[in-house]
Write an enzyme that holds these catalytic residues in place. Structure first.
Site, PDB file in Angstrom:
ATOM      1  N   HIS A  49      50.482  45.889  45.360  1.00 10.93           N
ATOM      2  CA  HIS A  49      49.744  46.721  46.317  1.00 10.93           C
ATOM      3  C   HIS A  49      48.287  46.276  46.311  1.00 10.93           C
ATOM      4  O   HIS A  49      47.880  45.505  45.437  1.00 10.93           O
ATOM      5  CB  HIS A  49      49.832  48.205  45.929  1.00 10.93           C
ATOM      6  CG  HIS A  49      49.109  48.486  44.647  1.00 10.93           C
ATOM      7  ND1 HIS A  49      49.679  48.278  43.407  1.00 10.93           N
ATOM      8  CD2 HIS A  49      47.837  48.916  44.403  1.00 10.93           C
ATOM      9  CE1 HIS A  49      48.797  48.571  42.462  1.00 10.93           C
ATOM     10  NE2 HIS A  49      47.663  48.958  43.035  1.00 10.93           N
ATOM     11  N   HIS A 133      42.031  43.259  45.982  1.00  6.77           N
ATOM     12  CA  HIS A 133      42.856  42.288  45.261  1.00  6.77           C
ATOM     13  C   HIS A 133      44.265  42.829  45.093  1.00  6.77           C
ATOM     14  O   HIS A 133      44.499  44.030  45.205  1.00  6.77           O
ATOM     15  CB  HIS A 133      42.252  41.993  43.884  1.00  6.77           C
ATOM     16  CG  HIS A 133      42.306  43.174  42.968  1.00  6.77           C
ATOM     17  ND1 HIS A 133      41.421  44.236  43.072  1.00  6.77           N
ATOM     18  CD2 HIS A 133      43.152  43.479  41.955  1.00  6.77           C
ATOM     19  CE1 HIS A 133      41.732  45.140  42.147  1.00  6.77           C
ATOM     20  NE2 HIS A 133      42.777  44.706  41.467  1.00  6.77           N
TER      21      HIS A 133
END
Length: 179
Positions: A49, A133
């Site tokens: 995610h 990220h």
């Protein structure tokens, strides 16, 4: 309410994130496998995610209010498309991750709107700088591996979600459209 009383309250560890679609998870996991990692602990592909905002321990009694506030957040008028085109190591945090070379302005506006919506709850004392990220491995304490194929992934998100972190697994509690 005192800090001691708050610690005794039942809570869930929560964060807002963009989910990674199953096809993309598989492609990223396969690419990571080709890196031949000899360090760190690979993150399960099901947990891939892109975190928007970490809330931490949220008392159960506040979760509905958090969801109501999130539902009022002004979102981009279209799905987000985020290039994950840079492999990097965060030595202090000990993670290997994929990140965008350039974060899309719509993503930054969404994160800011979520931060503003969550201010009344006081979850984080010192907000961290947002660095988009996708974590590939934890406890990673060496240099980034050489990739034979450069990372060229595009995370396309039509929704953002409130996730619960429980025993190393993440599950969506609620999600909202990005339009």
């Amino acid at each position: 309410m005192t800090d001691d009383a708050r610690r005794d309250e039942p809570f869930k560890r929560l964060f807002f994130a963009l989910n990674c679609p199953p096809v993309q998870r598989k492609a990223i996991a396969q690419w990571r496998g080709e890196l031949g990692l000899r360090a760190g602990k690979p993150v399960p592909a099901d947990n891939f995610h892109l975190t928007l905002l970490f809330l931490g321990a949220v008392p159960l009694a506040q979760i509905n209010e958090v969801c109501e506030a999130a539902g009022k957040v002004r979102t981009p008028a279209e799905p987000l498309r985020i290039a994950l085109d840079r492999l990097q190591v965060w030595h202090r945090a000990g993670i290997l991750s994929l990140a965008p070379e350039q974060a899309p302005p719509a993503l930054l506006r969404l994160v800011y709107a979520l931060e503003q919506a969550m201010l009344p709850f006081g979850f984080e004392e010192s907000p961290r700088e947002f660095r988009p990220h996708l974590t590939l491995a934890r406890d990673y304490r060496t240099e980034a591996p050489e990739a034979t194929t450069p990372p060229e992934f595009f995370l396309r998100a039509e929704r953002f979600a409130l996730f619960e972190s429980h025993k190393g697994r993440y599950r969506i509690l609620q999600d909202w459209p990005l339009n």
